[in-house]
Design a protein around this motif. Structure first.
Motif, PDB file in Angstrom:
ATOM      1  N   ASP A  25       0.412  -1.016   0.101  1.00  7.28           N
ATOM      2  CA  ASP A  25       0.330   0.037  -0.031  1.00  7.28           C
ATOM      3  C   ASP A  25       0.707   1.120  -0.133  1.00  7.28           C
ATOM      4  N   GLY A  26       0.347   2.282  -0.552  1.00  4.90           N
ATOM      5  CA  GLY A  26       0.839   3.128  -0.826  1.00  4.90           C
ATOM      6  C   GLY A  26       2.586   3.560  -1.280  1.00  4.90           C
ATOM      7  N   ALA A  27       2.873   2.076  -2.162  1.00 13.08           N
ATOM      8  CA  ALA A  27       4.364   2.631  -3.232  1.00 13.08           C
ATOM      9  C   ALA A  27       4.155   3.654  -4.278  1.00 13.08           C
ATOM     10  N   ALA A  28       5.806   3.463  -4.227  1.00 14.54           N
ATOM     11  CA  ALA A  28       4.993   4.554  -5.944  1.00 14.54           C
ATOM     12  C   ALA A  28       6.432   4.300  -6.785  1.00 14.54           C
ATOM     13  N   PHE A  29       6.175   3.574  -7.890  1.00  9.94           N
ATOM     14  CA  PHE A  29       7.016   3.357  -9.123  1.00  9.94           C
ATOM     15  C   PHE A  29       6.913   3.821 -10.193  1.00  9.94           C
ATOM     16  N   LYS A  30       7.918   3.441 -11.239  1.00 13.29           N
ATOM     17  CA  LYS A  30       8.107   4.188 -12.297  1.00 13.29           C
ATOM     18  C   LYS A  30       8.263   3.364 -13.356  1.00 13.29           C
ATOM     19  N   LEU A  31       7.294   3.068 -14.291  1.00 17.10           N
ATOM     20  CA  LEU A  31       6.636   2.372 -15.166  1.00 17.10           C
ATOM     21  C   LEU A  31       8.043   3.094 -16.575  1.00 17.10           C
ATOM     22  N   SER A  32       8.534   2.250 -17.120  1.00 21.75           N
ATOM     23  CA  SER A  32       9.398   2.433 -18.756  1.00 21.75           C
ATOM     24  C   SER A  32       8.800   1.536 -19.641  1.00 21.75           C
ATOM     25  N   ALA A  33      10.033   1.069 -20.177  1.00 24.76           N
ATOM     26  CA  ALA A  33      10.161  -0.259 -21.655  1.00 24.76           C
ATOM     27  C   ALA A  33       9.616  -1.385 -21.115  1.00 24.76           C
ATOM     28  N   ALA A  34      10.200  -1.454 -19.223  1.00 24.02           N
ATOM     29  CA  ALA A  34       9.974  -2.956 -18.929  1.00 24.02           C
ATOM     30  C   ALA A  34       8.237  -2.914 -18.111  1.00 24.02           C
ATOM     31  N   VAL A  35       7.437  -4.511 -18.235  1.00 25.79           N
ATOM     32  CA  VAL A  35       6.208  -4.895 -17.755  1.00 25.79           C
ATOM     33  C   VAL A  35       6.983  -5.296 -16.084  1.00 25.79           C
ATOM     34  N   GLN A  36       6.586  -4.961 -14.912  1.00 27.07           N
ATOM     35  CA  GLN A  36       6.708  -5.106 -13.767  1.00 27.07           C
ATOM     36  C   GLN A  36       5.405  -5.743 -13.137  1.00 27.07           C
ATOM     37  N   THR A  37       5.714  -7.056 -12.485  1.00 31.99           N
ATOM     38  CA  THR A  37       4.631  -7.838 -12.021  1.00 31.99           C
ATOM     39  C   THR A  37       4.461  -7.445 -10.457  1.00 31.99           C
ATOM     40  N   PHE A  38       3.933  -7.917  -9.629  1.00 33.61           N
ATOM     41  CA  PHE A  38       3.423  -8.173  -8.319  1.00 33.61           C
ATOM     42  C   PHE A  38       2.883  -9.028  -7.972  1.00 33.61           C
ATOM     43  N   ALA A  39       3.496  -9.274  -6.818  1.00 33.93           N
ATOM     44  CA  ALA A  39       2.142 -10.699  -6.232  1.00 33.93           C
ATOM     45  C   ALA A  39       1.389 -10.559  -5.250  1.00 33.93           C
ATOM     46  N   ILE A  40       0.286 -10.465  -5.225  1.00 30.95           N
ATOM     47  CA  ILE A  40      -1.485 -10.695  -4.217  1.00 30.95           C
ATOM     48  C   ILE A  40      -0.836 -11.259  -3.058  1.00 30.95           C
ATOM     49  N   PRO A  41      -0.252 -10.701  -1.720  1.00 29.11           N
ATOM     50  CA  PRO A  41      -0.150 -11.550  -1.033  1.00 29.11           C
ATOM     51  C   PRO A  41      -1.204 -12.056  -0.044  1.00 29.11           C
ATOM     52  N   LEU A  42      -0.850 -13.289   0.581  1.00 27.66           N
ATOM     53  CA  LEU A  42      -1.996 -14.306   0.618  1.00 27.66           C
ATOM     54  C   LEU A  42      -2.429 -14.313   2.343  1.00 27.66           C
ATOM     55  N   THR A  98       2.290   1.857 -22.899  1.00 24.16           N
ATOM     56  CA  THR A  98       3.000   2.063 -23.407  1.00 24.16           C
ATOM     57  C   THR A  98       3.388   3.411 -24.208  1.00 24.16           C
ATOM     58  N   ASP A  99       3.083   4.069 -23.727  1.00 23.15           N
ATOM     59  CA  ASP A  99       3.344   5.687 -23.516  1.00 23.15           C
ATOM     60  C   ASP A  99       4.304   6.211 -23.231  1.00 23.15           C
ATOM     61  N   GLY A 100       5.976   5.128 -23.284  1.00 23.62           N
ATOM     62  CA  GLY A 100       7.444   6.040 -22.437  1.00 23.62           C
ATOM     63  C   GLY A 100       7.509   5.366 -20.911  1.00 23.62           C
ATOM     64  N   THR A 101       6.577   6.446 -20.979  1.00 23.15           N
ATOM     65  CA  THR A 101       7.308   6.681 -19.094  1.00 23.15           C
ATOM     66  C   THR A 101       5.408   6.475 -18.415  1.00 23.15           C
ATOM     67  N   ALA A 102       5.177   6.374 -17.510  1.00 29.26           N
ATOM     68  CA  ALA A 102       4.739   6.078 -16.423  1.00 29.26           C
ATOM     69  C   ALA A 102       4.744   6.719 -15.248  1.00 29.26           C
ATOM     70  N   GLN A 103       3.984   7.718 -13.882  1.00 29.17           N
ATOM     71  CA  GLN A 103       4.920   7.194 -12.708  1.00 29.17           C
ATOM     72  C   GLN A 103       3.454   6.756 -12.283  1.00 29.17           C
ATOM     73  N   VAL A 104       3.168   5.154 -11.131  1.00 25.34           N
ATOM     74  CA  VAL A 104       2.453   4.666 -10.555  1.00 25.34           C
ATOM     75  C   VAL A 104       2.440   4.754  -8.933  1.00 25.34           C
ATOM     76  N   THR A 105       1.024   5.305  -8.560  1.00 26.77           N
ATOM     77  CA  THR A 105       0.521   4.478  -7.474  1.00 26.77           C
ATOM     78  C   THR A 105      -0.039   3.681  -7.011  1.00 26.77           C
ATOM     79  N   THR A 106       0.482   2.607  -5.597  1.00 24.83           N
ATOM     80  CA  THR A 106      -0.493   1.285  -5.388  1.00 24.83           C
ATOM     81  C   THR A 106      -1.608   1.524  -4.587  1.00 24.83           C
ATOM     82  N   LEU A 107      -2.078   1.243  -4.549  1.00 28.38           N
ATOM     83  CA  LEU A 107      -3.621   0.549  -3.227  1.00 28.38           C
ATOM     84  C   LEU A 107      -3.228  -0.687  -2.734  1.00 28.38           C
ATOM     85  N   TYR A 108      -2.979  -1.283  -1.383  1.00 30.11           N
ATOM     86  CA  TYR A 108      -3.612  -2.481  -0.910  1.00 30.11           C
ATOM     87  C   TYR A 108      -4.469  -1.932   0.105  1.00 30.11           C
ATOM     88  N   LYS A 109      -5.587  -3.046   0.532  1.00 31.90           N
ATOM     89  CA  LYS A 109      -5.642  -3.407   1.560  1.00 31.90           C
ATOM     90  C   LYS A 109      -6.991  -4.811   1.269  1.00 31.90           C
TER      91      LYS A 109
END
Length: 194
Positions: A25-42, A98-109
């Motif tokens: 929750d509340g993480a921020a990351f930058k997307l660019s050329a790579a696909v980023q993967t996240f695991a959903i906690p059990l 697919t738009d170059g770069t993107a700044q992304v924030t997450t929410l997890y509950k």
């Protein structure tokens, strides 16, 4: 118009994939050329995970089940929101642009699944209700659900939904209570006099 035979060369490349571990929750990351993967906690107990990836630049996302099969995809959106009931399956979310770069924030509950009576689904809750029979039931436009015997992505269940008899898990995004009357929709048929 003249057409000539020739050769066409097609070149395909796949984006690199970066494993970012568990979604938080509340993480921020930058997307660019790579696909980023996240695991959903059990969750320790049966639960529903609320996830959201937000950006001011269009992003795309995909939910993968434990076998790596895509079970849901959203393309070129500013918010990718998911309600997932993992139970014991290891789901992952892929995020890319697919738009170059993107700044992304997450929410997890994470919210534990608990029994609830029809009427109102408490804000930030996941409720389990046992339906006495199969039928069409009233909920609200913001309610999502999944059969009590299934795991995976909750689907939209409002403002009316056809459900099987037995346990069903209900949840909604955010922390606002949602109406969930679960009153059965019936039609009255009048006999026409002959």
């Amino acid at each position: 118009e003249t057409q000539q035979r020739g050769q066409t060369k097609l070149q395909v490349s796949l984006a690199a994939v970066e494993d970012k571990g568990l979604v938080t929750d509340g993480a921020a990351f930058k997307l660019s050329a790579a696909v980023q993967t996240f695991a959903i906690p059990l969750a320790e107990k049966d639960g529903v995970a609320e996830l959201s990836f937000r950006s001011k630049t269009p992003i795309s996302c995909a939910l993968e089940d434990g076998r790596g099969q895509v079970v849901h995809r959203r393309a070129r959106v500013f918010e990718c929101g998911l309600l997932v009931r993992p139970v014991t399956e290891k789901f992952r979310v892929r995020v890319w642009t697919t738009d170059g770069t993107a700044q992304v924030t997450t929410l997890y509950k994470s919210r534990a699944v608990a029994p609830f009576e029809k009427g109102t689904l408490a804000g930030g809750a996941a409720g389990l209700h046992v339906l006495p029979r199969a039928g069409r039931y009233r909920t609200s436009a913001q309610v999502f659900c999944i059969s009590g015997s299934q795991r995976g992505l909750l689907r939209s269940c409002g403002p009316e939904v056809s459900l099987e008899a037995g346990p069903t898990v209900f949840a909604a995004f955010g922390t606002n209570p949602q109406p969930a009357p679960l009153s059965e929709v019936t039609l009255e048929v009048s006999a026409k006099a002959e």
